[in-house]
Design a protein around this motif. Sequence first.
Motif, PDB file in Angstrom:
ATOM      1  N   GLY A   2       0.811  -1.205   0.000  1.00  0.00           N
ATOM      2  CA  GLY A   2       0.000   0.000   0.000  1.00  0.00           C
ATOM      3  C   GLY A   2       0.845   1.255   0.000  1.00  0.00           C
ATOM      4  N   ASP A   3       2.033   1.171  -0.626  1.00  0.00           N
ATOM      5  CA  ASP A   3       2.992   2.277  -0.624  1.00  0.00           C
ATOM      6  C   ASP A   3       2.746   3.166  -1.841  1.00  0.00           C
ATOM      7  OD1 ASP A   3       5.114   3.983  -0.511  1.00  0.00           O
ATOM      8  OD2 ASP A   3       6.683   2.443  -0.651  1.00  0.00           O
ATOM      9  N   PRO A   4       2.271   4.403  -1.642  1.00  0.00           N
ATOM     10  CA  PRO A   4       1.962   5.269  -2.785  1.00  0.00           C
ATOM     11  C   PRO A   4       3.182   5.913  -3.430  1.00  0.00           C
ATOM     12  CG  PRO A   4       1.471   6.414  -0.771  1.00  0.00           C
ATOM     13  CD  PRO A   4       1.895   5.036  -0.363  1.00  0.00           C
ATOM     14  N   LEU A   5       4.305   5.939  -2.706  1.00  0.00           N
ATOM     15  CA  LEU A   5       5.509   6.600  -3.217  1.00  0.00           C
ATOM     16  C   LEU A   5       6.695   5.635  -3.106  1.00  0.00           C
ATOM     17  CD1 LEU A   5       5.037  10.095  -1.487  1.00  0.00           C
ATOM     18  CD2 LEU A   5       4.442   9.476  -3.844  1.00  0.00           C
ATOM     19  N   PRO A   6       6.756   4.632  -3.971  1.00  0.00           N
ATOM     20  CA  PRO A   6       7.767   3.584  -3.839  1.00  0.00           C
ATOM     21  C   PRO A   6       9.112   3.914  -4.469  1.00  0.00           C
ATOM     22  CG  PRO A   6       6.288   3.023  -5.623  1.00  0.00           C
ATOM     23  CD  PRO A   6       5.773   4.307  -5.030  1.00  0.00           C
ATOM     24  N   GLY A   7       9.370   5.194  -4.749  1.00  0.00           N
ATOM     25  CA  GLY A   7      10.670   5.577  -5.263  1.00  0.00           C
ATOM     26  C   GLY A   7      10.768   5.654  -6.762  1.00  0.00           C
ATOM     27  N   THR A   8       9.676   5.950  -7.439  1.00  0.00           N
ATOM     28  CA  THR A   8       9.669   6.035  -8.894  1.00  0.00           C
ATOM     29  C   THR A   8       9.351   7.466  -9.332  1.00  0.00           C
ATOM     30  OG1 THR A   8       7.307   5.634  -9.322  1.00  0.00           O
ATOM     31  CG2 THR A   8       8.681   3.701  -8.855  1.00  0.00           C
ATOM     32  N   GLY A   9       9.240   7.637 -10.643  1.00  0.00           N
ATOM     33  CA  GLY A   9       8.794   8.904 -11.199  1.00  0.00           C
ATOM     34  C   GLY A   9       7.391   8.807 -11.743  1.00  0.00           C
ATOM     35  N   GLY A  10       6.641   7.817 -11.252  1.00  0.00           N
ATOM     36  CA  GLY A  10       5.294   7.558 -11.762  1.00  0.00           C
ATOM     37  C   GLY A  10       5.309   6.355 -12.686  1.00  0.00           C
ATOM     38  N   PHE A  11       4.189   5.653 -12.757  1.00  0.00           N
ATOM     39  CA  PHE A  11       4.115   4.454 -13.584  1.00  0.00           C
ATOM     40  C   PHE A  11       2.680   4.191 -14.001  1.00  0.00           C
ATOM     41  CE2 PHE A  11       4.156   3.343  -9.064  1.00  0.00           C
ATOM     42  CZ  PHE A  11       2.944   2.691  -8.916  1.00  0.00           C
ATOM     43  N   ALA A  12       2.522   3.437 -15.046  1.00  0.00           N
ATOM     44  CA  ALA A  12       1.205   3.029 -15.519  1.00  0.00           C
ATOM     45  C   ALA A  12       1.377   1.858 -16.472  1.00  0.00           C
ATOM     46  CB  ALA A  12       0.488   4.180 -16.231  1.00  0.00           C
ATOM     47  N   GLY A  13       0.353   1.008 -16.518  1.00  0.00           N
ATOM     48  CA  GLY A  13       0.390  -0.104 -17.461  1.00  0.00           C
ATOM     49  C   GLY A  13      -0.454  -1.259 -16.993  1.00  0.00           C
ATOM     50  N   ARG A  14      -0.265  -2.382 -17.648  1.00  0.00           N
ATOM     51  CA  ARG A  14      -1.018  -3.600 -17.331  1.00  0.00           C
ATOM     52  C   ARG A  14      -0.139  -4.520 -16.493  1.00  0.00           C
ATOM     53  NH1 ARG A  14      -2.508  -8.771 -19.563  1.00  0.00           N
ATOM     54  NH2 ARG A  14      -4.772  -9.136 -19.384  1.00  0.00           N
ATOM     55  N   LEU A  15      -0.696  -5.002 -15.405  1.00  0.00           N
ATOM     56  CA  LEU A  15       0.036  -5.862 -14.488  1.00  0.00           C
ATOM     57  C   LEU A  15      -0.899  -6.945 -13.966  1.00  0.00           C
ATOM     58  CD1 LEU A  15       2.737  -6.234 -12.856  1.00  0.00           C
ATOM     59  CD2 LEU A  15       1.603  -4.947 -11.021  1.00  0.00           C
ATOM     60  N   ASP A  16      -0.548  -8.180 -14.242  1.00  0.00           N
ATOM     61  CA  ASP A  16      -1.309  -9.319 -13.725  1.00  0.00           C
ATOM     62  C   ASP A  16      -2.793  -9.219 -14.065  1.00  0.00           C
ATOM     63  OD1 ASP A  16       1.114 -10.160 -12.600  1.00  0.00           O
ATOM     64  OD2 ASP A  16       0.701  -9.128 -10.711  1.00  0.00           O
ATOM     65  N   GLY A  17      -3.074  -8.835 -15.302  1.00  0.00           N
ATOM     66  CA  GLY A  17      -4.449  -8.824 -15.781  1.00  0.00           C
ATOM     67  C   GLY A  17      -5.265  -7.609 -15.402  1.00  0.00           C
ATOM     68  N   ARG A  18      -4.628  -6.589 -14.866  1.00  0.00           N
ATOM     69  CA  ARG A  18      -5.357  -5.372 -14.495  1.00  0.00           C
ATOM     70  C   ARG A  18      -4.520  -4.152 -14.864  1.00  0.00           C
ATOM     71  NH1 ARG A  18      -4.795  -6.205  -7.913  1.00  0.00           N
ATOM     72  NH2 ARG A  18      -2.578  -6.776  -7.947  1.00  0.00           N
ATOM     73  N   LEU A  19      -5.179  -3.009 -14.993  1.00  0.00           N
ATOM     74  CA  LEU A  19      -4.484  -1.771 -15.283  1.00  0.00           C
ATOM     75  C   LEU A  19      -4.150  -1.056 -13.976  1.00  0.00           C
ATOM     76  CD1 LEU A  19      -6.521  -0.397 -18.337  1.00  0.00           C
ATOM     77  CD2 LEU A  19      -4.498  -1.881 -18.321  1.00  0.00           C
ATOM     78  N   VAL A  20      -2.969  -0.454 -13.925  1.00  0.00           N
ATOM     79  CA  VAL A  20      -2.488   0.179 -12.699  1.00  0.00           C
ATOM     80  C   VAL A  20      -1.928   1.548 -13.046  1.00  0.00           C
ATOM     81  CG1 VAL A  20      -0.976  -0.048 -10.702  1.00  0.00           C
ATOM     82  CG2 VAL A  20      -1.812  -2.103 -11.855  1.00  0.00           C
ATOM     83  N   ARG A  21      -2.319   2.582 -12.277  1.00  0.00           N
ATOM     84  CA  ARG A  21      -1.798   3.941 -12.479  1.00  0.00           C
ATOM     85  C   ARG A  21      -1.390   4.533 -11.133  1.00  0.00           C
ATOM     86  NH1 ARG A  21      -5.124   9.105 -14.987  1.00  0.00           N
ATOM     87  NH2 ARG A  21      -3.309  10.424 -15.444  1.00  0.00           N
ATOM     88  N   ASP A  22      -0.239   5.185 -11.085  1.00  0.00           N
ATOM     89  CA  ASP A  22       0.317   5.658  -9.814  1.00  0.00           C
ATOM     90  C   ASP A  22      -0.545   6.731  -9.164  1.00  0.00           C
ATOM     91  OD1 ASP A  22       1.729   8.545  -9.905  1.00  0.00           O
ATOM     92  OD2 ASP A  22       1.853   7.645 -11.878  1.00  0.00           O
ATOM     93  N   VAL A  23      -0.189   7.083  -7.936  1.00  0.00           N
ATOM     94  CA  VAL A  23      -1.050   7.910  -7.091  1.00  0.00           C
ATOM     95  C   VAL A  23      -1.240   9.327  -7.632  1.00  0.00           C
ATOM     96  CG1 VAL A  23       0.803   8.768  -5.583  1.00  0.00           C
ATOM     97  CG2 VAL A  23      -1.516   8.478  -4.653  1.00  0.00           C
ATOM     98  N   LEU A  24      -0.272   9.846  -8.397  1.00  0.00           N
ATOM     99  CA  LEU A  24      -0.408  11.187  -8.968  1.00  0.00           C
ATOM    100  C   LEU A  24      -0.731  11.162 -10.459  1.00  0.00           C
ATOM    101  CD1 LEU A  24       2.379  13.264  -7.176  1.00  0.00           C
ATOM    102  CD2 LEU A  24      -0.101  13.431  -6.879  1.00  0.00           C
ATOM    103  N   GLY A  25      -0.921   9.991 -11.015  1.00  0.00           N
ATOM    104  CA  GLY A  25      -1.288   9.918 -12.426  1.00  0.00           C
ATOM    105  C   GLY A  25      -0.244  10.511 -13.341  1.00  0.00           C
ATOM    106  N   ARG A  26       1.030  10.292 -13.010  1.00  0.00           N
ATOM    107  CA  ARG A  26       2.082  10.939 -13.785  1.00  0.00           C
ATOM    108  C   ARG A  26       2.232  10.373 -15.189  1.00  0.00           C
ATOM    109  NH1 ARG A  26       5.847  10.512  -8.536  1.00  0.00           N
ATOM    110  NH2 ARG A  26       4.334   8.802  -8.277  1.00  0.00           N
ATOM    111  N   ARG A  27       1.654   9.199 -15.425  1.00  0.00           N
ATOM    112  CA  ARG A  27       1.631   8.626 -16.769  1.00  0.00           C
ATOM    113  C   ARG A  27       0.175   8.287 -17.106  1.00  0.00           C
ATOM    114  NH1 ARG A  27       6.845   6.767 -18.552  1.00  0.00           N
ATOM    115  NH2 ARG A  27       8.417   7.310 -16.978  1.00  0.00           N
ATOM    116  N   PRO A  28      -0.370   8.870 -18.145  1.00  0.00           N
ATOM    117  CA  PRO A  28      -1.773   8.587 -18.501  1.00  0.00           C
ATOM    118  C   PRO A  28      -1.962   7.127 -18.908  1.00  0.00           C
ATOM    119  CG  PRO A  28      -0.971  10.574 -19.591  1.00  0.00           C
ATOM    120  CD  PRO A  28       0.230   9.894 -19.008  1.00  0.00           C
TER     121      PRO A  28
END
Length: 362
Positions: free
Chosen positions: A16-42
Amino acid sequence: MRGADPATVRRALDAGDPLPGTGGFAGRLDGRLVRDVLGRRPLFGTPADWGFAPDDVTGPDSSPVPAGHVRERVDGHLVDRRVWSLPDPPTETDDDAAVGAVSRAVRGAVSAVDGSDLAVAFSGGVDSALVAAGVPDAPCYVAGFPDAHDVTAARDAAAAMDRDLRVVELDHDALERAVPEVVAATGRTDAMTVSIALPLYLVAERAAADGFDRLAVGQGADELFGGYAKVVDPGNDDRVAATTVRGATREVIRSLPDQLERDTLTLRAAGVAPVTPLLTDRVVASALPLPGRLLATPDERKVALRRAAAGWLPDSVVATDKKAVQYGSLVSRELDRLARQAGFKRRMDRHVDRYVESLVGG
């Protein structure tokens, strides 16, 4: 998955870590779509039919995945489920410690940017100057009409920093040509969206024509560090619901996903990939505990960020007041002028919106 490796995103989901040390992320993971807490990647569409732009989706559902959510199928129904929320840390009481954390985070983030094939969108304000300081060999670009504030400020700042500045001088023909391209990229025709996106698009277009694949921008600094006038006295400003500077700043931060979608789609359409070092998790984490007095006062905005920049940037650049890009470039003024010349008078409701719609056949 863009912006982070799948293992990092899985760990962030599990913890449940919203800031895991990235610059934002988005994509498909394990059959679902995932977008970071600030929506830095549409991210758009469904787990079976998705993409990083609406046009990448072939089916009827090209809606954006909300920031901080996963989109998945549950019992045959498409469900958006929030998995991360913006942290709300205690207010830092030690001003020196708070500014030190901002300084370390910002300098680390901008210095870590790969300077190859990179240009910098540069308005002469502290945000873009910090980004430029991290990539000292990258050329800087500013767009505006000849008498625009941003052009003057960028020239002054570039001279003070001894930087290569390339000015994209705008005219009415450039605006009219670019409006349909911006509308096609963003899917929006409202005057505010278009007037913000136009200078970004035209700077990015020139940088791409000059051979650069990436454009570093200062996006996020105004939202994170108290750069908006409406956060200065929120109790007497009906543009925000909060009554404290810190509360109003968090309210503005929550507007980032929509803004970043606009900017990212605009820049990609112009032929460059955006680079946003001031939106990395470490910078975000350094901004969230700031007290109101280090965000905005009646005398100064982005207080902590300016203190963090002191000694690294020239004093004149640290103190420069930046206008919003649509005003600093004079694009908003000239778009209004074009609308009136085309017969869309100010007495009409949404007169600039109507003008934009006329350029795209709406």
